[in-house]
Scaffold this motif. Sequence first.
Motif, mmCIF file in Angstrom:
data_model
loop_
_atom_site.group_PDB
_atom_site.id
_atom_site.type_symbol
_atom_site.label_atom_id
_atom_site.label_comp_id
_atom_site.label_asym_id
_atom_site.label_seq_id
_atom_site.Cartn_x
_atom_site.Cartn_y
_atom_site.Cartn_z
ATOM 1 N N GLY A 133 0.800 -1.219 0.000
ATOM 2 C CA GLY A 133 0.000 0.000 0.000
ATOM 3 C C GLY A 133 0.830 1.265 0.000
ATOM 4 N N TRP A 134 2.113 1.145 0.385
ATOM 5 C CA TRP A 134 3.024 2.295 0.395
ATOM 6 C C TRP A 134 4.022 2.237 -0.759
ATOM 7 N N ALA A 135 3.819 1.327 -1.682
ATOM 8 C CA ALA A 135 4.774 1.183 -2.786
ATOM 9 C C ALA A 135 4.862 2.449 -3.626
ATOM 10 N N TRP A 136 3.791 3.242 -3.661
ATOM 11 C CA TRP A 136 3.774 4.466 -4.467
ATOM 12 C C TRP A 136 4.854 5.455 -4.026
ATOM 13 N N THR A 137 5.333 5.325 -2.796
ATOM 14 C CA THR A 137 6.375 6.242 -2.331
ATOM 15 C C THR A 137 7.719 5.942 -2.983
ATOM 16 N N GLY A 138 7.963 4.679 -3.341
ATOM 17 C CA GLY A 138 9.249 4.280 -3.872
ATOM 18 C C GLY A 138 10.251 3.889 -2.804
ATOM 19 N N LEU A 139 9.799 3.799 -1.555
ATOM 20 C CA LEU A 139 10.719 3.536 -0.445
ATOM 21 C C LEU A 139 10.571 2.136 0.133
ATOM 22 N N THR A 140 9.871 1.253 -0.571
ATOM 23 C CA THR A 140 9.728 -0.126 -0.113
ATOM 24 C C THR A 140 9.980 -1.071 -1.269
ATOM 25 N N ALA A 141 10.564 -2.228 -0.951
ATOM 26 C CA ALA A 141 10.820 -3.242 -1.977
ATOM 27 C C ALA A 141 9.614 -4.143 -2.193
ATOM 28 N N ASN A 142 8.589 -3.977 -1.386
ATOM 29 C CA ASN A 142 7.394 -4.809 -1.492
ATOM 30 C C ASN A 142 6.452 -4.181 -2.509
ATOM 31 N N LEU A 143 6.578 -4.572 -3.758
ATOM 32 C CA LEU A 143 5.867 -3.920 -4.855
ATOM 33 C C LEU A 143 4.631 -4.708 -5.283
ATOM 34 N N PRO A 144 3.625 -4.015 -5.795
ATOM 35 C CA PRO A 144 2.401 -4.692 -6.232
ATOM 36 C C PRO A 144 2.538 -5.270 -7.629
ATOM 37 N N ALA A 145 1.734 -6.272 -7.931
ATOM 38 C CA ALA A 145 1.629 -6.752 -9.311
ATOM 39 C C ALA A 145 0.836 -5.718 -10.097
ATOM 40 N N SER A 146 1.420 -5.206 -11.156
ATOM 41 C CA SER A 146 0.774 -4.126 -11.900
ATOM 42 C C SER A 146 1.293 -4.086 -13.328
#
Length: 346
Positions: free
Chosen positions: A175-188
């Motif tokens: 849910g915080w992937a939009w920041t760019g500060l986490t390696a836990n990215l969504p399938a998109s």
Amino acid sequence: MTASHVDRTRLPAGETCQSQGDPGAGAGRLPWLDAARGCALLGMLAYHAAWDLHAFGLLALDPGAALPWRILGHGVAGAFLLVSGISLGVARLRGVTMGRMASRLARVGVCALLVTGATLVLSPSAPVWFGILHCIAVTSLCALMAIRMRTPVLLGLAGVATLAPLLVRLPLGTGWAWTGLTANLPASLDFRPTLPWLGVVLAGLAVGRSRWPWRLAAVLARVPDRPAWVGGALRWSGRHSLGLYLVHQPVLVGALMLGLGTGWPSTPVDPLRDPADAAAFLQQCRRQCGLTGGDAALCLSTCHCVLTRALTAAQTTRIMLDASKIGAAVAACRPVEPDAAPRLRQ
């Protein structure tokens, strides 16, 4: 004292914005800026056309995995964001009000929501939550808040924004992937986080507020426009880039569906073309996981987990590439290796 007057005092002695080709002093738009946006649009069309051909099985090359195509994709995104920043700076120098600039960004935001809605219907396992339009809207909003800052400060912030994802990794969910500060990215199908791309927009803003856009316009005005229709087409597409962005995929996909007499690809997130080849599945899964920044060992263990669960769900020795089964397998494996769940896409 107006903002326009403040910016003009930065020009060399004896020169005015009019002598540099300032649109605020006469002309309406910078033609080269429209043409640059049009060139970025052409690159985007080429990339998405290759992507669609691959999705329909007409192109063996995977643009999402081939390095030259990945460079093209990042380059096109960077060009759009750089031009967005320059346009904000130019608008500021021309005296465009903050309200008008915010209104334009609101239109981009609405279009971004339309893209999300469409992909939720057509590709529910990999919708576009934060693609290029979302990124343009958010980063441009941030740039608007920084538009009065001095150029050295802007460039410093641009550098910080660019380097931040390399230096900071927070234990946050998708849910915080939009920041760019986490390696836990969504399938998109499309994902452009705020960082590091905010740095490109801020750099563009600094350029847009300087004398260089006007000087470049003055230089290019002396260059023969031959053939004239090419320059005209690029400038026209640049002026209508948002509308063209919204319709280009329906047109491309619709043409393929009509020409092939088929429907929407049954597996919009398809890590494997040959369903009998488990080795190929693992190779593709690990590659896609690695593209998201996942650790190699974690990617391997997670992909094995996904493969095992997908086989179990299919109750067969063949890998069934149903998007819901693959998506369920990824979700089930994510708690085991939270930072390595692969981002599966074509």
